[in-house]
Scaffold this motif. Structure first.
Motif, PDB file in Angstrom:
ATOM      1  N   ASP A 121       7.258  -2.250   9.884  1.00 22.16           N
ATOM      2  CA  ASP A 121       7.142  -0.850   9.462  1.00 22.16           C
ATOM      3  C   ASP A 121       7.223  -0.794   7.938  1.00 22.16           C
ATOM      4  OD1 ASP A 121       7.179  -0.131  12.200  1.00 22.16           O
ATOM      5  OD2 ASP A 121       9.368  -0.146  12.189  1.00 22.16           O
ATOM      6  N   PHE A 122       6.980   0.384   7.357  1.00 12.32           N
ATOM      7  CA  PHE A 122       7.076   0.460   5.896  1.00 12.32           C
ATOM      8  C   PHE A 122       7.246   1.896   5.432  1.00 12.32           C
ATOM      9  CE2 PHE A 122       2.631   0.541   7.132  1.00 12.32           C
ATOM     10  CZ  PHE A 122       2.014   1.469   6.305  1.00 12.32           C
ATOM     11  N   TRP A 123       7.810   2.023   4.214  1.00  9.32           N
ATOM     12  CA  TRP A 123       8.033   3.331   3.590  1.00  9.32           C
ATOM     13  C   TRP A 123       6.849   3.702   2.702  1.00  9.32           C
ATOM     14  CZ3 TRP A 123      13.587   1.912   1.503  1.00  9.32           C
ATOM     15  CH2 TRP A 123      14.467   1.782   2.595  1.00  9.32           C
ATOM     16  N   ILE A 124       6.539   4.992   2.656  1.00  4.30           N
ATOM     17  CA  ILE A 124       5.407   5.457   1.851  1.00  4.30           C
ATOM     18  C   ILE A 124       5.819   6.513   0.829  1.00  4.30           C
ATOM     19  CG2 ILE A 124       3.678   4.938   3.614  1.00  4.30           C
ATOM     20  CD1 ILE A 124       3.795   7.914   4.427  1.00  4.30           C
ATOM     21  N   VAL A 142      27.881  15.120   6.648  1.00  6.25           N
ATOM     22  CA  VAL A 142      26.687  14.497   7.228  1.00  6.25           C
ATOM     23  C   VAL A 142      26.957  13.015   7.474  1.00  6.25           C
ATOM     24  CG1 VAL A 142      24.257  13.913   6.860  1.00  6.25           C
ATOM     25  CG2 VAL A 142      25.138  16.149   6.124  1.00  6.25           C
ATOM     26  N   SER A 143      26.744  12.558   8.698  1.00  7.43           N
ATOM     27  CA  SER A 143      26.987  11.155   9.043  1.00  7.43           C
ATOM     28  C   SER A 143      25.695  10.342   9.093  1.00  7.43           C
ATOM     29  CB  SER A 143      27.690  11.063  10.401  1.00  7.43           C
ATOM     30  OG  SER A 143      26.901  11.689  11.408  1.00  7.43           O
ATOM     31  N   LEU A 144      24.577  11.016   9.251  1.00  5.58           N
ATOM     32  CA  LEU A 144      23.280  10.327   9.339  1.00  5.58           C
ATOM     33  C   LEU A 144      22.192  11.277   8.875  1.00  5.58           C
ATOM     34  CD1 LEU A 144      21.347   8.033  10.421  1.00  5.58           C
ATOM     35  CD2 LEU A 144      21.399   9.222  12.611  1.00  5.58           C
ATOM     36  N   ILE A 145      21.285  10.748   8.067  1.00  8.20           N
ATOM     37  CA  ILE A 145      20.110  11.520   7.685  1.00  8.20           C
ATOM     38  C   ILE A 145      18.873  10.717   8.063  1.00  8.20           C
ATOM     39  CG2 ILE A 145      20.160  10.642   5.295  1.00  8.20           C
ATOM     40  CD1 ILE A 145      18.995  13.439   4.499  1.00  8.20           C
ATOM     41  N   HIS A 146      17.856  11.416   8.570  1.00 12.45           N
ATOM     42  CA  HIS A 146      16.592  10.762   8.894  1.00 12.45           C
ATOM     43  C   HIS A 146      15.453  11.708   8.522  1.00 12.45           C
ATOM     44  CE1 HIS A 146      15.784  12.865  12.924  1.00 12.45           C
ATOM     45  NE2 HIS A 146      16.955  13.320  12.560  1.00 12.45           N
ATOM     46  N   THR A 147      14.243  11.220   8.594  1.00 12.27           N
ATOM     47  CA  THR A 147      13.095  12.016   8.171  1.00 12.27           C
ATOM     48  C   THR A 147      11.982  11.977   9.203  1.00 12.27           C
ATOM     49  OG1 THR A 147      11.768  10.283   7.103  1.00 12.27           O
ATOM     50  CG2 THR A 147      13.606  11.202   5.820  1.00 12.27           C
ATOM     51  N   LYS A 148      10.962  12.743   8.926  1.00 10.42           N
ATOM     52  CA  LYS A 148       9.734  12.661   9.716  1.00 10.42           C
ATOM     53  C   LYS A 148       8.956  11.424   9.266  1.00 10.42           C
ATOM     54  CE  LYS A 148       9.425  17.658  10.386  1.00 10.42           C
ATOM     55  NZ  LYS A 148       8.614  18.890  10.165  1.00 10.42           N
ATOM     56  N   CYS A 149       7.963  11.035  10.065  1.00 10.37           N
ATOM     57  CA  CYS A 149       7.174   9.857   9.705  1.00 10.37           C
ATOM     58  C   CYS A 149       5.847   9.883  10.449  1.00 10.37           C
ATOM     59  CB  CYS A 149       7.936   8.577  10.014  1.00 10.37           C
ATOM     60  SG  CYS A 149       8.258   8.304  11.774  1.00 10.37           S
ATOM     61  N   TYR A 150       5.045   8.866  10.210  1.00 15.82           N
ATOM     62  CA  TYR A 150       3.765   8.707  10.901  1.00 15.82           C
ATOM     63  C   TYR A 150       3.855   7.572  11.912  1.00 15.82           C
ATOM     64  CZ  TYR A 150       1.811  11.504   7.069  1.00 15.82           C
ATOM     65  OH  TYR A 150       1.549  12.496   6.163  1.00 15.82           O
ATOM     66  N   GLU A 160      -1.048   9.317  13.103  1.00 15.54           N
ATOM     67  CA  GLU A 160      -0.713  10.720  13.299  1.00 15.54           C
ATOM     68  C   GLU A 160       0.769  10.943  13.042  1.00 15.54           C
ATOM     69  OE1 GLU A 160      -1.798  11.506  17.323  1.00 15.54           O
ATOM     70  OE2 GLU A 160      -0.158  10.341  18.167  1.00 15.54           O
ATOM     71  N   VAL A 161       1.114  12.187  12.777  1.00 19.55           N
ATOM     72  CA  VAL A 161       2.528  12.521  12.573  1.00 19.55           C
ATOM     73  C   VAL A 161       3.285  12.228  13.864  1.00 19.55           C
ATOM     74  CG1 VAL A 161       4.175  14.354  12.064  1.00 19.55           C
ATOM     75  CG2 VAL A 161       1.991  14.269  10.837  1.00 19.55           C
ATOM     76  N   VAL A 224      21.201  15.108  10.112  1.00 21.21           N
ATOM     77  CA  VAL A 224      20.278  15.996   9.399  1.00 21.21           C
ATOM     78  C   VAL A 224      18.884  15.389   9.361  1.00 21.21           C
ATOM     79  CG1 VAL A 224      19.723  16.989   7.138  1.00 21.21           C
ATOM     80  CG2 VAL A 224      22.080  17.035   7.985  1.00 21.21           C
ATOM     81  N   LEU A 225      17.883  16.206   9.635  1.00 25.82           N
ATOM     82  CA  LEU A 225      16.484  15.798   9.525  1.00 25.82           C
ATOM     83  C   LEU A 225      15.904  16.337   8.226  1.00 25.82           C
ATOM     84  CD1 LEU A 225      13.839  14.569  10.693  1.00 25.82           C
ATOM     85  CD2 LEU A 225      13.404  16.804  11.736  1.00 25.82           C
ATOM     86  N   LEU A 226      15.396  15.444   7.392  1.00 28.53           N
ATOM     87  CA  LEU A 226      14.746  15.816   6.141  1.00 28.53           C
ATOM     88  C   LEU A 226      13.265  16.053   6.424  1.00 28.53           C
ATOM     89  CD1 LEU A 226      15.562  16.058   3.117  1.00 28.53           C
ATOM     90  CD2 LEU A 226      14.741  13.710   2.836  1.00 28.53           C
ATOM     91  N   ASP A 227      12.749  17.179   5.983  1.00 29.40           N
ATOM     92  CA  ASP A 227      11.374  17.576   6.299  1.00 29.40           C
ATOM     93  C   ASP A 227      10.373  16.909   5.349  1.00 29.40           C
ATOM     94  OD1 ASP A 227       9.241  18.801   7.484  1.00 29.40           O
ATOM     95  OD2 ASP A 227       9.558  20.764   6.563  1.00 29.40           O
ATOM     96  N   ARG A 228      10.305  15.591   5.439  1.00 27.17           N
ATOM     97  CA  ARG A 228       9.352  14.801   4.655  1.00 27.17           C
ATOM     98  C   ARG A 228       8.861  13.642   5.511  1.00 27.17           C
ATOM     99  NH1 ARG A 228      10.011  15.421  -1.086  1.00 27.17           N
ATOM    100  NH2 ARG A 228       9.047  13.389  -1.445  1.00 27.17           N
ATOM    101  N   ASN A 229       7.592  13.310   5.410  1.00 27.11           N
ATOM    102  CA  ASN A 229       7.052  12.122   6.066  1.00 27.11           C
ATOM    103  C   ASN A 229       7.200  10.955   5.098  1.00 27.11           C
ATOM    104  OD1 ASN A 229       5.954  13.116   8.660  1.00 27.11           O
ATOM    105  ND2 ASN A 229       4.681  14.384   7.331  1.00 27.11           N
ATOM    106  N   THR A 230       8.207  10.131   5.329  1.00 28.88           N
ATOM    107  CA  THR A 230       8.552   9.094   4.351  1.00 28.88           C
ATOM    108  C   THR A 230       8.120   7.690   4.735  1.00 28.88           C
ATOM    109  OG1 THR A 230      10.704   8.597   5.352  1.00 28.88           O
ATOM    110  CG2 THR A 230      10.619  10.425   3.741  1.00 28.88           C
ATOM    111  N   ALA A 231       7.653   7.491   5.969  1.00 29.02           N
ATOM    112  CA  ALA A 231       7.448   6.123   6.432  1.00 29.02           C
ATOM    113  C   ALA A 231       6.342   6.058   7.490  1.00 29.02           C
ATOM    114  CB  ALA A 231       8.756   5.569   6.994  1.00 29.02           C
ATOM    115  N   VAL A 232       5.950   4.823   7.792  1.00 29.17           N
ATOM    116  CA  VAL A 232       4.941   4.577   8.828  1.00 29.17           C
ATOM    117  C   VAL A 232       5.507   3.595   9.845  1.00 29.17           C
ATOM    118  CG1 VAL A 232       2.656   3.629   9.342  1.00 29.17           C
ATOM    119  CG2 VAL A 232       2.990   5.033   7.297  1.00 29.17           C
TER     120      VAL A 232
END
Length: 347
Positions: A121-124, A142-150, A160-161, A224-232
């Motif tokens: 996998d990789f970050w974009i 906050v104990s964990l943060i994650h984001t959206k991705c492809y 696709e998202v 917490v979910l961060l509203d950014r697509n940061t990775a694939v």
């Protein structure tokens, strides 16, 4: 994969460090586990090196005795970025010995926070770890943060998202569905150390390690979910969570259920009145019937009445091996009885 998504490696270590403002300690450990991923690992490392953040970070790459050229590639990067990259190269495959790899890799981390990404996998997003670290620093709850991705499907080359990441994640929701992609996460290393202490007897027996960690972190604070697509996330034909083999996928499903039941039992006091526990009980009984393993007694009382009756009909003995023919036959019987109970209830 469209190269526009990918981050480029910087010309030197100095370029990476030029963004750092806070250098008194290692703030972030970017940790990668890899095995036989020579075709993908460059993208992963470039995603680490392409990060622009105020916080000093390190890169840890654990190779589980690859023989396909992966080792040569990561050593090449180590030589180019010697003070940023730390290599852990195994001379014997640890996974084949029944050891889980993430705990080994993370034992070399020095950062206050951990960011994970496997070698396929990789970050974009060049600001991924900057934004995540700021949330964890400014919000102690906050104990964990994650984001959206492809999701990138390697076989048909479509991107696709991902539908996996969800806003709502707590112990109840995670018992039913893992809506967190590992490659997008960041969490406190101190919490991971506590996790390994609390579950020291279980880590190497669980089929995978991310879900129990997320459930544990959900008991310590907010996810917490961060509203950014940061990775694939690469969807491969064969991986830990995807396979053409029915046997492998059945084992994956069983491992997931084992983890959920174990965590439900441990945090039972928090869940007694939870609808999630009722749904888990029904799913657990279904999985137990299909794959012939014992139902945990503490869950039976939370299941629907019809499922309690079905478990009595099916679980008069346990076997470890189940043929495909018997499995399909059992499924037909189960569905027939389910319809019967529903009709009986309606009447």
């Amino acid at each position: 994969m469209n190269d526009l998504f990918k981050l480029e490696k910087p010309l030197s270590e100095e370029v990476v460090k030029s963004h750092w403002v806070y250098t008194d300690k290692v703030y972030i450990s970017c940790v990668c586990t890899t095995f036989q991923q020579c075709g993908y690992i460059r993208d992963t490392i470039n995603g680490f090196l392409g990060q622009e953040t105020k916080y000093r970070f390190e890169i840890i790459i654990h190779d589980d005795c690859s023989n396909d050229g992966t080792k040569k590639i990561i050593e090449e990067y180590k030589n180019a970025y010697p003070t940023l990259i730390k290599l852990v190269i195994q001379t014997e495959n640890q996974y084949s010995k029944g050891k889980r790899i993430w705990p080994i890799a993370l034992s070399y981390a020095e950062g206050v926070f951990i960011a994970l990404c496997e070698g396929d996998d990789f970050w974009i997003d060049k600001y991924k770890i900057q934004y995540e670290a700021e949330v964890l620093i400014n919000r102690g709850e906050v104990s964990l943060i994650h984001t959206k991705c492809y999701d990138y499907n390697v076989s048909n080359r479509t991107c696709e998202v991902s539908h996996v990441p969800k806003v709502m994640n707590n112990i109840e929701s995670l018992l039913l569905s893992n809506n967190i992609h590992t490659l997008t996460t960041m969490f406190r290393r101190s919490y991971f150390i506590k996790f390994t202490e609390v579950f020291s007897e279980n880590i190497n027996t669980w089929g995978f390690g991310d879900l129990p960690l997320w459930i544990y972190l959900s008991t310590l604070g907010e996810i917490v979910l961060l509203d950014r697509n940061t990775a694939v996330y690469r969807v491969l034909t064969e991986s830990a969570s995807h396979s053409r083999s029915e046997e492998k996928m059945q084992l994956f499903a069983k491992h997931g259920m084992d983890i959920r039941v174990h965590m439900a039992k441990k945090y039972y006091n928090k869940l007694q009145k939870s609808k999630a526990l009722n749904e888990l009980a029904n799913r657990h009984i279904y999985t137990a019937i299909m794959y012939d393993y014992k139902v945990e007694s503490f869950l039976i009382k939370h299941a629907r009445f019809d499922n309690r009756i079905l478990i009595l009909l099916f679980q008069f003995r346990y076997t470890k091996l189940l043929s495909k023919r018997l499995l399909k036959f059992k499924l037909k019987i189960y569905n027939f009885l389910k319809r019967y109970f529903l009709l009986f209830k309606a009447s």
